[in-house]
Structures are given as structure tokens and as C-alpha cells.
Design a protein around this motif. Structure first.
Motif, PDB file in Angstrom:
ATOM      1  N   GLY A 141      20.788  28.096  57.449  1.00  0.00           N
ATOM      2  CA  GLY A 141      20.802  26.646  57.307  1.00  0.00           C
ATOM      3  C   GLY A 141      21.934  25.948  58.014  1.00  0.00           C
ATOM      4  O   GLY A 141      21.910  24.725  58.152  1.00  0.00           O
ATOM      5  N   ASP A 142      22.937  26.681  58.483  1.00  0.00           N
ATOM      6  CA  ASP A 142      24.089  26.041  59.112  1.00  0.00           C
ATOM      7  C   ASP A 142      23.803  25.555  60.530  1.00  0.00           C
ATOM      8  O   ASP A 142      24.637  24.865  61.126  1.00  0.00           O
ATOM      9  CB  ASP A 142      25.298  26.986  59.113  1.00  0.00           C
ATOM     10  CG  ASP A 142      24.990  28.338  59.740  1.00  0.00           C
ATOM     11  OD1 ASP A 142      23.801  28.626  59.991  1.00  0.00           O
ATOM     12  OD2 ASP A 142      25.934  29.119  59.960  1.00  0.00           O
ATOM     13  N   LEU A 143      22.627  25.879  61.074  1.00  0.00           N
ATOM     14  CA  LEU A 143      22.264  25.394  62.401  1.00  0.00           C
ATOM     15  C   LEU A 143      21.459  24.095  62.332  1.00  0.00           C
ATOM     16  O   LEU A 143      21.104  23.534  63.357  1.00  0.00           O
ATOM     17  CB  LEU A 143      21.454  26.463  63.152  1.00  0.00           C
ATOM     18  CG  LEU A 143      22.162  27.812  63.328  1.00  0.00           C
ATOM     19  CD1 LEU A 143      21.272  28.781  64.084  1.00  0.00           C
ATOM     20  CD2 LEU A 143      23.496  27.644  64.039  1.00  0.00           C
ATOM     21  N   LEU A 144      21.180  23.638  61.103  1.00  0.00           N
ATOM     22  CA  LEU A 144      20.494  22.369  60.906  1.00  0.00           C
ATOM     23  C   LEU A 144      21.509  21.270  60.600  1.00  0.00           C
ATOM     24  O   LEU A 144      22.572  21.532  60.053  1.00  0.00           O
ATOM     25  CB  LEU A 144      19.516  22.480  59.727  1.00  0.00           C
ATOM     26  CG  LEU A 144      18.418  23.536  59.824  1.00  0.00           C
ATOM     27  CD1 LEU A 144      17.622  23.588  58.525  1.00  0.00           C
ATOM     28  CD2 LEU A 144      17.498  23.264  61.010  1.00  0.00           C
ATOM     29  N   THR A 145      21.144  20.044  60.949  1.00  0.00           N
ATOM     30  CA  THR A 145      21.975  18.918  60.520  1.00  0.00           C
ATOM     31  C   THR A 145      21.779  18.715  59.019  1.00  0.00           C
ATOM     32  O   THR A 145      20.823  19.226  58.420  1.00  0.00           O
ATOM     33  CB  THR A 145      21.588  17.639  61.266  1.00  0.00           C
ATOM     34  OG1 THR A 145      20.264  17.245  60.855  1.00  0.00           O
ATOM     35  CG2 THR A 145      21.617  17.845  62.783  1.00  0.00           C
ATOM     36  N   ALA A 146      22.671  17.941  58.421  1.00  0.00           N
ATOM     37  CA  ALA A 146      22.547  17.663  56.987  1.00  0.00           C
ATOM     38  C   ALA A 146      21.212  16.992  56.683  1.00  0.00           C
ATOM     39  O   ALA A 146      20.547  17.308  55.690  1.00  0.00           O
ATOM     40  CB  ALA A 146      23.709  16.787  56.523  1.00  0.00           C
ATOM     41  N   GLY A 147      20.793  16.074  57.561  1.00  0.00           N
ATOM     42  CA  GLY A 147      19.527  15.390  57.363  1.00  0.00           C
ATOM     43  C   GLY A 147      18.339  16.327  57.472  1.00  0.00           C
ATOM     44  O   GLY A 147      17.383  16.234  56.691  1.00  0.00           O
ATOM     45  N   GLN A 148      18.379  17.225  58.452  1.00  0.00           N
ATOM     46  CA  GLN A 148      17.304  18.197  58.612  1.00  0.00           C
ATOM     47  C   GLN A 148      17.206  19.115  57.401  1.00  0.00           C
ATOM     48  O   GLN A 148      16.115  19.400  56.900  1.00  0.00           O
ATOM     49  CB  GLN A 148      17.525  19.019  59.882  1.00  0.00           C
ATOM     50  CG  GLN A 148      17.280  18.266  61.168  1.00  0.00           C
ATOM     51  CD  GLN A 148      17.664  19.081  62.401  1.00  0.00           C
ATOM     52  OE1 GLN A 148      18.589  19.901  62.361  1.00  0.00           O
ATOM     53  NE2 GLN A 148      16.976  18.857  63.493  1.00  0.00           N
ATOM     54  N   PHE A 149      18.351  19.580  56.929  1.00  0.00           N
ATOM     55  CA  PHE A 149      18.356  20.482  55.780  1.00  0.00           C
ATOM     56  C   PHE A 149      17.788  19.784  54.545  1.00  0.00           C
ATOM     57  O   PHE A 149      16.995  20.362  53.791  1.00  0.00           O
ATOM     58  CB  PHE A 149      19.776  20.980  55.505  1.00  0.00           C
ATOM     59  CG  PHE A 149      19.837  22.099  54.500  1.00  0.00           C
ATOM     60  CD1 PHE A 149      19.674  23.414  54.887  1.00  0.00           C
ATOM     61  CD2 PHE A 149      20.039  21.830  53.148  1.00  0.00           C
ATOM     62  CE1 PHE A 149      19.715  24.450  53.963  1.00  0.00           C
ATOM     63  CE2 PHE A 149      20.087  22.844  52.216  1.00  0.00           C
ATOM     64  CZ  PHE A 149      19.919  24.167  52.624  1.00  0.00           C
ATOM     65  N   GLN A 150      18.168  18.537  54.330  1.00  0.00           N
ATOM     66  CA  GLN A 150      17.689  17.794  53.167  1.00  0.00           C
ATOM     67  C   GLN A 150      16.192  17.529  53.260  1.00  0.00           C
ATOM     68  O   GLN A 150      15.466  17.625  52.257  1.00  0.00           O
ATOM     69  CB  GLN A 150      18.464  16.489  53.032  1.00  0.00           C
ATOM     70  CG  GLN A 150      19.920  16.688  52.620  1.00  0.00           C
ATOM     71  CD  GLN A 150      20.740  15.409  52.721  1.00  0.00           C
ATOM     72  OE1 GLN A 150      20.223  14.344  53.038  1.00  0.00           O
ATOM     73  NE2 GLN A 150      22.039  15.522  52.462  1.00  0.00           N
TER      74      GLN A 150
END
Length: 395
Positions: A141-150
Motif C-alpha cells: 500500500g505504500d506505493l499508493l497515494t493516500a487518496g488512492q488507498f482510501q
């Protein structure tokens, strides 16, 4: 592509297209991928859909882009292009077309295989009232932006299950509040051919040791530069030592320039994109995975299957594979630790052999494709059994 045949009297249920017409057939499974580029997720997708039991499932495929090296052997995989955005009008039109396609193929199971298909297929499957919906989380998950992860975490709540390929990946979803009952962990699979003794792609040279890095040259977190700086340090200590880089990508020219600047051009070979990885591994004495982010590394698994010792960063799912003396782990970003770990292995042939043997036995016992595919099949059946529309009929 392996054809998946219909098997009568295997499952009974309600036709999702009509809501009440009885069905007696093998369930239809729709599996979707972003593209067929030569990456680890794409390789696992291809392996799974070609290995599912043809007497148990009718397999249908979809993608966002029918492009990439793994597309060879497939034909007419329907595309549902998003138009460059996950949220604009065209993307919602793609989801509507996808939901209609799911109804037309009578999908009992919809399985999204990566980030973009999670945000595309999962809503479409719910609109189409597909009985069982799976998402996939194949990175920590660290390769996603905060928005993408949410956004992904939100759609995961609409799934029956989210399939993670490592405990490390699962822990990130648990930390953001996803119900533990929604998570299944199924590792990556390794083909039987990966365990076979293979002629090396580069003939062995007496007295010469080779260290390889196998990774697409498309992202800095993979740390090709660290690998090359470690190579330069080791070249000062070992006269008969070669380094191989396997992979292509936009960073290749920059890496070739770094090799020139480090004055190790005669020790480094760029092999480009290769599909004979088993033969490449047969040419190597060690593999380095210096990436700052890994969930479950296909390169690590394939190297283990070949009995080639792996030196990797202590991140994500790497400890799940390489701890207990099945490999060597070093702290992420610690170039000195990488250099010293490689030097230690280079000076100890017995240690390399011992680690490689332990790794091979572990991979053989746990990650052969037939074991992994069986876990997927059992999970598919289990979730269908839980649903109100489907129930298994045994002979």
C-alpha cells in the motif's frame, strides 16, 4: 489460452440475469486485470486463469488494456478503458458496460486482480448483482497515494473477500479498519518448470561468480542505483565478478550512464526484457532484491525455486519468504549492509549452497502453482456456498 469447459450437474443456483430461472452448470468466473505487461501481478494472473480446473469453472477474462508481453496466447479479451481517469464520466460508462457484460456472461464470481480493476470491477459487479465479488491487494500500500488507498479501502467493503498475497499486505488493510473476516491470504504461485534443472542462458565460466537483479526499470523505489553502487564496491574486492541486470524501462539509459560513471562497464551486462527467467537464474550465483517495497516478490520465489540465494531488503513480505536462513535480509536503504551481506556470501560457497537448498525446499513445499490454484478454487467454492443464490451439488 486453456479452454474452460462446462460441467453439468456440478452447481445449482439462480440465474443472476433473470433472478429466478434455475441453473445447473459450473459457475462462471470473471477475472479482470489492468493489462498484460510483463510484471509480477500480470504473471500471476496469467498463471491462475490458465490453471483453474476446466471441469469446475467457466472462465471469462476482462482487462482495461489488452496490451503487453503476456497477451500472447490470448485473443479477444474485452477491454473496458477508463479514459485516463478513475472518476470522470468515461470511467463510469466503462463500469456500466462492464456490469452489462457481467450479466451477459452470467458471472457467479467477479475477481479483480489489481488496483485499477478493484476500482472498476467491484462497483460494476455490485451493480450487476454478481453473487460473489473478490478484490485483490498485492502490495503493502505504500506505493499508493493516500487518496488512492482510501478509495480502494472503500470499495473493498463491497467485497465478499479481499485476497492478499502476503501477511504484510493484509496487515495494512486490518490497520485501516477492514474486517478480518473479509481478508484471505493466498501467496504467489511458482510453475513446476521453475524447479527444473535448466541449461544456463549464459554459459558458466570457471572461477567467475555472477550476481543478478531482475526488475523492470520503471521506478526508483526498486533501487537499481543502490545495486550498481554495491557492484562498484565489490568490484574493488573481487576480480572475477560479473553483474547482470534483467528488465527494461524508462530508467535504463540513466542506469547505463551510472555504470559508465562508476567505471564498471566491463563488469555489468544489461540483458533487457527476458522470458527465460529459469535459464537466467541458472546463470547466477546470487540474486539481489533491493526494493524499498515488496508484498510477495515473484523474483524471490523463482530464485528460491532455482536454489539461488537471495539478498533482499527487510520489508513487506520478504521476511515471510527469506527469514529462518532461507535468504539474507538487510535494512531498507542500508547500502553498507547490502555490500557486506554480498561479500559474506561471495566468500562462502558452502553458505550459498546451504541457503539455496533451504529456500528451494521451502518454496517447493508451499508455493507450487498447483497448491496456490487449489487455494483459489477452494475459496471460490467456499464463498459461493455462503451465498443465498448458490449451493454446491455433490455426486
Amino acid at each position: 489460452m486453456r479452454q474452460v469447459a462446462q460441467c453439468a450437474d456440478h452447481w445449482t443456483g439462480v440465474d443472476s440475469r433473470s433472478g429466478n430461472a434455475p441453473l445447473t452448470q459450473s459457475p462462471s468466473v470473471f477475472v479482470m486485470i489492468d493489462s498484460f505487461r510483463t510484471g509480477g501481478t500480470e504473471r500471476q494472473f496469467v498463471t491462475l486463469v490458465r490453471s483453474l480446473d476446466p471441469t469446475a469453472f467457466q472462465v471469462h477474462l476482462g482487462c482495461l488494456q489488452a496490451t503487453g508481453g503476456f497477451y500472447e496466447g490470448f485473443s479477444c479479451v474485452p477491454e473496458f478503458r477508463l479514459g485516463g481517469s478513475l472518476y470522470k464520466l468515461r470511467s463510469w460508462k466503462a463500469r456500466w458496460l462492464l456490469s452489462r457484460h457481467l450479466r451477459e456472461c452470467g458471472a457467479a464470481i467477479a475477481h479483480a486482480f489489481d488496483f485499477y480493476t478493484n476500482l472498476t470491477l467491484i462497483p460494476a459487479a455490485r451493480i450487476a448483482r454478481v453473487p460473489v465479488v473478490f478484490g485483490s491487494h498485492r502490495q503493502v500500500g505504500d506505493l499508493l497515494t493516500a487518496g488512492q488507498f482510501q478509495a480502494q479501502a472503500l470499495v473493498f467493503r463491497w467485497c465478499n473477500k479481499v485476497i492478499c498475497n502476503s501477511r504484510a499486505a493484509a496487515s495494512k488493510l486490518l490497520a485501516c479498519g477492514l474486517d478480518e473476516r473479509k481478508i484471505a491470504i493466498i501467496g504467489n504461485g511458482i510453475e513446476e518448470t521453475a524447479f527444473a534443472r535448466t541449461q544456463p542462458a549464459l554459459p558458466r565460466v570457471s572461477g567467475v561468480l555472477r550476481i543478478g537483479m531482475i526488475a523492470r526499470m520503471n521506478a526508483r523505489y526498486k533501487n537499481h542505483e543502490m545495486f550498481l553502487r554495491a557492484a562498484a564496491w565489490l568490484c574493488q574486492r573481487f576480480s572475477e565478478l560479473k553483474f547482470l541486470l534483467v528488465g527494461e524501462g524508462p530508467l535504463r539509459l540513466e542506469l547505463e550512464q551510472l555504470v559508465e560513471a562508476l567505471r564498471i562497464k566491463d563488469r555489468v551486462q544489461f540483458l533487457g526484457e527476458r522470458f527465460d527467467i529459469t535459464a537466467i537464474l541458472a546463470s547466477l550465483d546470487m540474486v539481489v532484491i533491493p526494493s524499498a517495497s515488496e508484498s510477495m516478490s515473484n523474483v524471490a520465489l523463482e530464485s528460491m525455486a532455482a536454489g539461488v540465494p537471495v539478498v533482499a531488503t527487510n520489508v513487506g513480505g520478504n521476511p515471510e519468504l527469506l527469514s529462518d536462513d532461507r535468504g539474507v535480509l538487510f535494512p531498507a536503504g542500508n547500502e553498507t549492509a547490502l555490500c557486506l551481506s554480498l561479500e559474506r556470501l561471495l566468500r562462502d560457497e558452502g553458505l550459498r549452497s546451504w541457503i539455496g537448498g533451504r529456500a528451494r525446499r521451502f518454496a517447493e513445499a508451499n508455493f507450487k502453482t498447483k497448491y496456490i490454484v487449489k487455494q483459489y478454487e477452494e475459496l471460490y467454492f467456499e464463498e459461493l456456498q455462503r451465498g443465498t443464490r448458490w449451493s454446491r451439488k455433490y455426486a
